[in-house]
Design a protein around this motif. Structure first.
Motif, PDB file in Angstrom:
ATOM      1  N   ASP A 106       7.228  -5.263  31.679  1.00 56.40           N
ATOM      2  CA  ASP A 106       6.297  -5.893  32.621  1.00 56.40           C
ATOM      3  C   ASP A 106       6.946  -5.980  34.012  1.00 56.40           C
ATOM      4  O   ASP A 106       8.156  -6.185  34.126  1.00 56.40           O
ATOM      5  CB  ASP A 106       5.988  -7.342  32.193  1.00 56.40           C
ATOM      6  N   ALA A 107       6.132  -5.882  35.043  1.00 56.00           N
ATOM      7  CA  ALA A 107       6.523  -6.155  36.437  1.00 56.00           C
ATOM      8  C   ALA A 107       7.736  -5.331  36.892  1.00 56.00           C
ATOM      9  O   ALA A 107       8.580  -5.821  37.630  1.00 56.00           O
ATOM     10  CB  ALA A 107       6.800  -7.655  36.619  1.00 56.00           C
ATOM     11  N   THR A 108       7.830  -4.086  36.447  1.00 53.55           N
ATOM     12  CA  THR A 108       8.980  -3.236  36.787  1.00 53.55           C
ATOM     13  C   THR A 108       8.828  -2.564  38.150  1.00 53.55           C
ATOM     14  O   THR A 108       9.815  -2.311  38.839  1.00 53.55           O
ATOM     15  CB  THR A 108       9.144  -2.132  35.709  1.00 53.55           C
TER      16      THR A 108
ATOM     17  N   ASP B  27       7.148  -1.509  42.087  1.00 54.34           N
ATOM     18  CA  ASP B  27       6.504  -1.944  43.338  1.00 54.34           C
ATOM     19  C   ASP B  27       5.187  -1.220  43.542  1.00 54.34           C
ATOM     20  O   ASP B  27       4.282  -1.739  44.200  1.00 54.34           O
ATOM     21  CB  ASP B  27       7.431  -1.633  44.527  1.00 54.34           C
TER      22      ASP B  27
ATOM     23  N   ARG C 118       4.751  -5.315  39.673  1.00 54.48           N
ATOM     24  CA  ARG C 118       5.163  -6.674  40.014  1.00 54.48           C
ATOM     25  C   ARG C 118       3.987  -7.371  40.708  1.00 54.48           C
ATOM     26  O   ARG C 118       3.087  -6.690  41.236  1.00 54.48           O
ATOM     27  CB  ARG C 118       6.386  -6.637  40.931  1.00 54.48           C
TER      28      ARG C 118
ATOM     29  N   GLY D 242       2.206  -5.879  43.780  1.00 58.18           N
ATOM     30  CA  GLY D 242       2.445  -4.430  43.738  1.00 58.18           C
ATOM     31  C   GLY D 242       1.162  -3.652  43.990  1.00 58.18           C
ATOM     32  O   GLY D 242       0.057  -4.175  43.840  1.00 58.18           O
TER      33      GLY D 242
END
Ligand SMILES: C[S@@+](CC[C@H](N)C(=O)[O-])C[C@H]1O[C@@H](n2cnc3c(N)ncnc32)[C@H](O)[C@@H]1O
Length: 285
Positions: free
Chosen positions: A121-123, A125, A151, A154
């Motif tokens: 998750d949220a890796t 940009d 993210r 993002g």
């Protein structure tokens, strides 16, 4: 699944496998060149500009094919790119091209499914996806996966085929699916699918001329290669492909088919991001 008058449509896994296999065929490289999407590198540059990519950002290219988009972004925008594709040969070609260009530190390629991305998750940009979202059988899940790996704040950028009305039945079958048109949607539909995943559309641009230009290029190359018959074209029914390109051209001229660039943003907080599914960790692979 079947469609009135159309080919029998295979189950989703077969569609995905068929699409991945088709884009690894040497004939595709021969007919499409470096970029496997309308607009080529020009539109990829426009997408990068619209996403305002900055050096060292982490970018995911979903359905990266043989790596054209990922390598352009790594080279020209100095971002760190991961490409993911369902075709093992495409992934290997991307990795080899990155190594040959001295970009293997900045562009990596992975085997994986857009509907089950192999990342935490949220890796990232930013996430890009060119001429492939239209082929995903479960678009809602693919959009949720894009939102999950972004993210907060993002950006997502798609370039894709649009379809706004009924297609000739020959375009609505399996060949049309692989050619990215059979399950393409309208820009409004893509906007809704992204919104349901928590991605708010920030820009939509029409690039229908890019689709016409790609049809022109494919037809011109086919007319040459059907005389020369290079080995890469073995097993390809040139007349059938020409029939498909003629149908696609008519669909563009009638305003039914087109190409668009779209950007969207994930909210900074859960309240801003629609109703995304709860995030999940990537599967260990
Ligand atoms: C038209 S090509 C576009 C390739 C690349 N984005 C480009 O613009 O050059 C479509 C790509 O989508 C990939 N693909 C199709 N379904 C996929 C899925 N479910 N997950 C990952 N890749 C997929 C295919 O293997 C193929 O490489």
């Amino acid at each position: 699944m079947s469609r009135p008058g159309g080919d029998e449509i295979p189950v989703p896994d077969a569609i995905k496998a068929c699409c991945a296999a088709a884009y690894q065929h040497d004939a595709v490289a021969l007919l499409l060149g470096e970029s496997y999407h309308p607009g080529g590198t020009r539109l990829t540059r426009r997408l990068a500009e619209a996403l305002a990519l900055t050096p060292r950002e982490r970018v995911l290219d979903v359905a990266s094919g043989t790596g054209g988009t990922a390598l352009l972004l790594a080279r020209d925008h100095a971002v760190q790119v991961d490409g993911v594709d369902l075709g093992a040969e495409s992934v290997a070609k991307g990795a080899a091209a990155a190594a040959a260009a001295g970009l293997d530190g900045r562009a990596r390629f992975h085997l994986g499914d857009a509907e089950r991305l192999p990342f935490e998750d949220a890796t990232f940009d930013a996430v890009v996806c060119e001429c492939a979202f239209c082929t995903f059988p479960d678009k809602a899940t693919a959009a949720a996966e894009i939102a999950r790996v972004l993210r907060p704040g993002g950006r997502a950028g798609l370039t894709d085929i649009t379809v706004t009305g009924p297609l000739d039945e020959r375009l609505a079958g399996v060949a049309g699916w692989v050619a990215c048109i059979a399950d393409a949607r309208s820009a409004d539909d893509y906007t809704r699918i992204l919104a349901d995943a928590g991605l708010r559309t920030t820009r939509v641009e029409r690039h229908d001329d890019a689709l016409t230009a790609m049809i022109d290029m494919i037809e011109a190359r086919l007319r040459v290669v059907r005389i020369v018959r290079p080995a890469a074209l073995a097993g390809v029914r040139v007349e059938t492909v020409l029939e498909m390109t003629a149908l696609a051209r008519t669909a563009v001229e009638q305003g039914t088919a087109g190409y668009m660039l779209m950007t969207a943003q994930k909210g900074e907080t859960p309240d801003q991001s629609g109703s995304p599914r709860p995030g999940r960790r990537a599967d260990p692979r």
